[in-house]
Design a protein around this motif. Structure first.
Motif, PDB file in Angstrom:
ATOM      1  N   ARG A 121       0.835  -1.203   0.000  1.00  0.00           N
ATOM      2  CA  ARG A 121       0.000   0.000   0.000  1.00  0.00           C
ATOM      3  C   ARG A 121       0.869   1.252   0.000  1.00  0.00           C
ATOM      4  NH1 ARG A 121      -1.631  -3.394   4.096  1.00  0.00           N
ATOM      5  NH2 ARG A 121      -3.743  -4.230   3.986  1.00  0.00           N
ATOM      6  N   HIS A 122       0.413   2.274  -0.714  1.00  0.00           N
ATOM      7  CA  HIS A 122       1.121   3.565  -0.714  1.00  0.00           C
ATOM      8  C   HIS A 122       0.152   4.685  -1.091  1.00  0.00           C
ATOM      9  CE1 HIS A 122       4.157   6.635  -1.308  1.00  0.00           C
ATOM     10  NE2 HIS A 122       3.692   6.848  -2.514  1.00  0.00           N
ATOM     11  N   VAL A 123       0.316   5.835  -0.431  1.00  0.00           N
ATOM     12  CA  VAL A 123      -0.427   7.047  -0.801  1.00  0.00           C
ATOM     13  C   VAL A 123       0.593   8.143  -1.078  1.00  0.00           C
ATOM     14  CG1 VAL A 123      -2.127   8.775  -0.126  1.00  0.00           C
ATOM     15  CG2 VAL A 123      -2.375   6.418   0.670  1.00  0.00           C
ATOM     16  N   ASP A 124       0.497   8.726  -2.246  1.00  0.00           N
ATOM     17  CA  ASP A 124       1.389   9.813  -2.648  1.00  0.00           C
ATOM     18  C   ASP A 124       0.629  11.128  -2.554  1.00  0.00           C
ATOM     19  OD1 ASP A 124       4.191   9.638  -4.321  1.00  0.00           O
ATOM     20  OD2 ASP A 124       3.098  11.502  -4.697  1.00  0.00           O
ATOM     21  N   LYS A 125       1.256  12.132  -1.967  1.00  0.00           N
ATOM     22  CA  LYS A 125       0.620  13.453  -1.844  1.00  0.00           C
ATOM     23  C   LYS A 125       1.256  14.420  -2.832  1.00  0.00           C
ATOM     24  CE  LYS A 125       0.003  17.285   1.395  1.00  0.00           C
ATOM     25  NZ  LYS A 125       0.303  17.772   2.755  1.00  0.00           N
ATOM     26  N   THR A 126       0.420  15.074  -3.615  1.00  0.00           N
ATOM     27  CA  THR A 126       0.856  16.093  -4.564  1.00  0.00           C
ATOM     28  C   THR A 126       0.120  17.387  -4.225  1.00  0.00           C
ATOM     29  OG1 THR A 126       1.127  14.419  -6.295  1.00  0.00           O
ATOM     30  CG2 THR A 126       1.009  16.717  -7.007  1.00  0.00           C
ATOM     31  N   VAL A 127       0.860  18.481  -4.115  1.00  0.00           N
ATOM     32  CA  VAL A 127       0.245  19.787  -3.838  1.00  0.00           C
ATOM     33  C   VAL A 127       0.305  20.611  -5.119  1.00  0.00           C
ATOM     34  CG1 VAL A 127       0.292  21.872  -2.435  1.00  0.00           C
ATOM     35  CG2 VAL A 127       0.926  19.676  -1.418  1.00  0.00           C
ATOM     36  N   VAL A 128      -0.857  21.053  -5.556  1.00  0.00           N
ATOM     37  CA  VAL A 128      -0.978  21.812  -6.795  1.00  0.00           C
ATOM     38  C   VAL A 128      -1.478  23.223  -6.478  1.00  0.00           C
ATOM     39  CG1 VAL A 128      -2.293  22.003  -8.957  1.00  0.00           C
ATOM     40  CG2 VAL A 128      -1.463  19.770  -8.193  1.00  0.00           C
ATOM     41  N   THR A 129      -0.811  24.216  -7.031  1.00  0.00           N
ATOM     42  CA  THR A 129      -1.285  25.593  -6.919  1.00  0.00           C
ATOM     43  C   THR A 129      -1.896  25.979  -8.255  1.00  0.00           C
ATOM     44  OG1 THR A 129       0.505  26.105  -5.370  1.00  0.00           O
ATOM     45  CG2 THR A 129      -0.650  27.974  -6.368  1.00  0.00           C
ATOM     46  N   MET A 130      -3.165  26.346  -8.224  1.00  0.00           N
ATOM     47  CA  MET A 130      -3.878  26.733  -9.440  1.00  0.00           C
ATOM     48  C   MET A 130      -3.604  28.195  -9.771  1.00  0.00           C
ATOM     49  SD  MET A 130      -5.725  24.048 -10.390  1.00  0.00           S
ATOM     50  CE  MET A 130      -7.176  24.575 -11.297  1.00  0.00           C
ATOM     51  N   ARG A 131      -3.568  28.511 -11.049  1.00  0.00           N
ATOM     52  CA  ARG A 131      -3.489  29.904 -11.474  1.00  0.00           C
ATOM     53  C   ARG A 131      -4.827  30.580 -11.167  1.00  0.00           C
ATOM     54  NH1 ARG A 131       0.951  30.590 -14.505  1.00  0.00           N
ATOM     55  NH2 ARG A 131       1.800  28.766 -15.557  1.00  0.00           N
ATOM     56  N   CYS A 132      -4.817  31.897 -11.129  1.00  0.00           N
ATOM     57  CA  CYS A 132      -6.071  32.641 -11.019  1.00  0.00           C
ATOM     58  C   CYS A 132      -6.736  32.597 -12.395  1.00  0.00           C
ATOM     59  CB  CYS A 132      -5.806  34.078 -10.582  1.00  0.00           C
ATOM     60  SG  CYS A 132      -5.249  34.172  -8.875  1.00  0.00           S
ATOM     61  N   LEU A 133      -7.947  32.082 -12.443  1.00  0.00           N
ATOM     62  CA  LEU A 133      -8.639  31.843 -13.712  1.00  0.00           C
ATOM     63  C   LEU A 133      -9.974  32.575 -13.738  1.00  0.00           C
ATOM     64  CD1 LEU A 133      -8.114  27.991 -13.576  1.00  0.00           C
ATOM     65  CD2 LEU A 133      -6.829  29.553 -15.045  1.00  0.00           C
ATOM     66  N   ASP A 134     -10.361  33.022 -14.923  1.00  0.00           N
ATOM     67  CA  ASP A 134     -11.692  33.604 -15.046  1.00  0.00           C
ATOM     68  C   ASP A 134     -12.611  32.618 -15.775  1.00  0.00           C
ATOM     69  OD1 ASP A 134     -11.358  33.943 -17.880  1.00  0.00           O
ATOM     70  OD2 ASP A 134     -10.451  35.909 -17.566  1.00  0.00           O
ATOM     71  N   ALA A 135     -13.891  32.929 -15.794  1.00  0.00           N
ATOM     72  CA  ALA A 135     -14.895  32.022 -16.367  1.00  0.00           C
ATOM     73  C   ALA A 135     -14.638  31.748 -17.844  1.00  0.00           C
ATOM     74  CB  ALA A 135     -16.286  32.606 -16.166  1.00  0.00           C
ATOM     75  N   ALA A 136     -14.159  32.749 -18.582  1.00  0.00           N
ATOM     76  CA  ALA A 136     -13.903  32.562 -20.014  1.00  0.00           C
ATOM     77  C   ALA A 136     -12.759  31.571 -20.233  1.00  0.00           C
ATOM     78  CB  ALA A 136     -13.582  33.903 -20.679  1.00  0.00           C
ATOM     79  N   GLN A 137     -11.699  31.690 -19.439  1.00  0.00           N
ATOM     80  CA  GLN A 137     -10.572  30.753 -19.563  1.00  0.00           C
ATOM     81  C   GLN A 137     -11.012  29.333 -19.237  1.00  0.00           C
ATOM     82  OE1 GLN A 137      -8.153  32.999 -16.742  1.00  0.00           O
ATOM     83  NE2 GLN A 137      -6.548  33.180 -18.288  1.00  0.00           N
ATOM     84  N   ILE A 138     -11.786  29.194 -18.196  1.00  0.00           N
ATOM     85  CA  ILE A 138     -12.272  27.872 -17.790  1.00  0.00           C
ATOM     86  C   ILE A 138     -13.174  27.294 -18.873  1.00  0.00           C
ATOM     87  CG2 ILE A 138     -13.750  26.674 -16.124  1.00  0.00           C
ATOM     88  CD1 ILE A 138     -12.566  28.681 -14.009  1.00  0.00           C
ATOM     89  N   GLY A 139     -14.045  28.110 -19.440  1.00  0.00           N
ATOM     90  CA  GLY A 139     -14.929  27.651 -20.516  1.00  0.00           C
ATOM     91  C   GLY A 139     -14.145  27.155 -21.719  1.00  0.00           C
ATOM     92  N   ARG A 140     -13.122  27.914 -22.120  1.00  0.00           N
ATOM     93  CA  ARG A 140     -12.287  27.495 -23.264  1.00  0.00           C
ATOM     94  C   ARG A 140     -11.545  26.199 -22.952  1.00  0.00           C
ATOM     95  NH1 ARG A 140     -11.405  33.119 -23.500  1.00  0.00           N
ATOM     96  NH2 ARG A 140      -9.390  32.939 -22.441  1.00  0.00           N
ATOM     97  N   TYR A 141     -11.052  26.106 -21.734  1.00  0.00           N
ATOM     98  CA  TYR A 141     -10.337  24.892 -21.318  1.00  0.00           C
ATOM     99  C   TYR A 141     -11.251  23.668 -21.430  1.00  0.00           C
ATOM    100  CZ  TYR A 141      -8.649  21.279 -18.190  1.00  0.00           C
ATOM    101  OH  TYR A 141      -8.274  20.067 -17.675  1.00  0.00           O
ATOM    102  N   LEU A 142     -12.462  23.762 -20.896  1.00  0.00           N
ATOM    103  CA  LEU A 142     -13.377  22.613 -20.896  1.00  0.00           C
ATOM    104  C   LEU A 142     -13.863  22.266 -22.303  1.00  0.00           C
ATOM    105  CD1 LEU A 142     -15.301  23.386 -17.609  1.00  0.00           C
ATOM    106  CD2 LEU A 142     -13.674  21.512 -18.014  1.00  0.00           C
TER     107      LEU A 142
END
Length: 196
Positions: A121-142
């Protein structure tokens, strides 16, 4: 030590399957039958490990002499577990709430030898810092990354999702995709399976 036991990936994830394929090992996939509901008061790391082990054990009867890999990932931010959004609308809402935030991803991997009963058994921890995003960027990404709705937190780091991230801290960059390969390779070696 296992002698030529078949390797089974207990996951329906195309991402984990692609990760394991890159190692060049012969394996088959099987869909685990296990309730993935988080338990009350359970930490994200404990949830990920319990689900990974439960998935592997759920396949033991179907594969009584095999090496079964179970895996699960739980994202945690703002004192709550983040699931897979499963829809564009939920992904938009989730990604907006995560804009500029730090998210902890707990990626668990389990290797179960159903012949000997030995489990790793193993659990790996990853810490991610998200950029500041606006709704338009998120929409294009999706629009461009529709499979992101099937990822914890709604971001696929291995694809265009990299544009959403500012920083990633991890001991295994594979873990964020869903399968901590560094530790899995060690488990396989313990069972006599050489990757190289």
């Amino acid at each position: 030590m296992s002698e030529k036991l078949p390797l089974v990936l207990g996951s329906g994830s195309v991402f984990r399957k692609a990760q394991l394929e890159r190692l060049g090992l012969a394996f088959q996939t099987a869909l685990p039958d296990f309730d993935e509901t988080p338990a009350a008061g359970e930490s994200a790391a404990d949830t990920a490990l319990r689900l990974a082990e439960g998935k592997a054990r759920s396949l033991a009867a179907a594969f009584p002499a095999a090496l079964i890999i179970g895996a699960d990932q739980v994202a945690w931010c703002g004192n709550r577990q983040l699931g897979k959004p499963m829809s564009v609308a939920k992904a938009q809402q989730m990604l907006l709430s995560l804009s500029g935030q730090c998210i902890e991803f707990y990626s668990a991997v389990v290797l179960l030898n159903t012949d000997s009963g030995k489990i790793y058994r193993h659990v790996d921890k990853t810490v991610v810092t998200m950029r500041c995003l606006d709704a338009a960027q998120i929409g294009r990404y999706l629009e461009r990354e529709p499979d992101a709705v099937y990822c914890a937190g709604g971001a696929m780091s291995e694809g265009l999702g990299a544009a959403l991230l500012e920083r990633v801290e991890s001991s295994d960059p594979n873990a964020l995709i869903g399968l901590p390969l560094y530790r899995l390779i060690g488990f396989l070696q313990e069972e006599g399976v050489s990757v190289v």
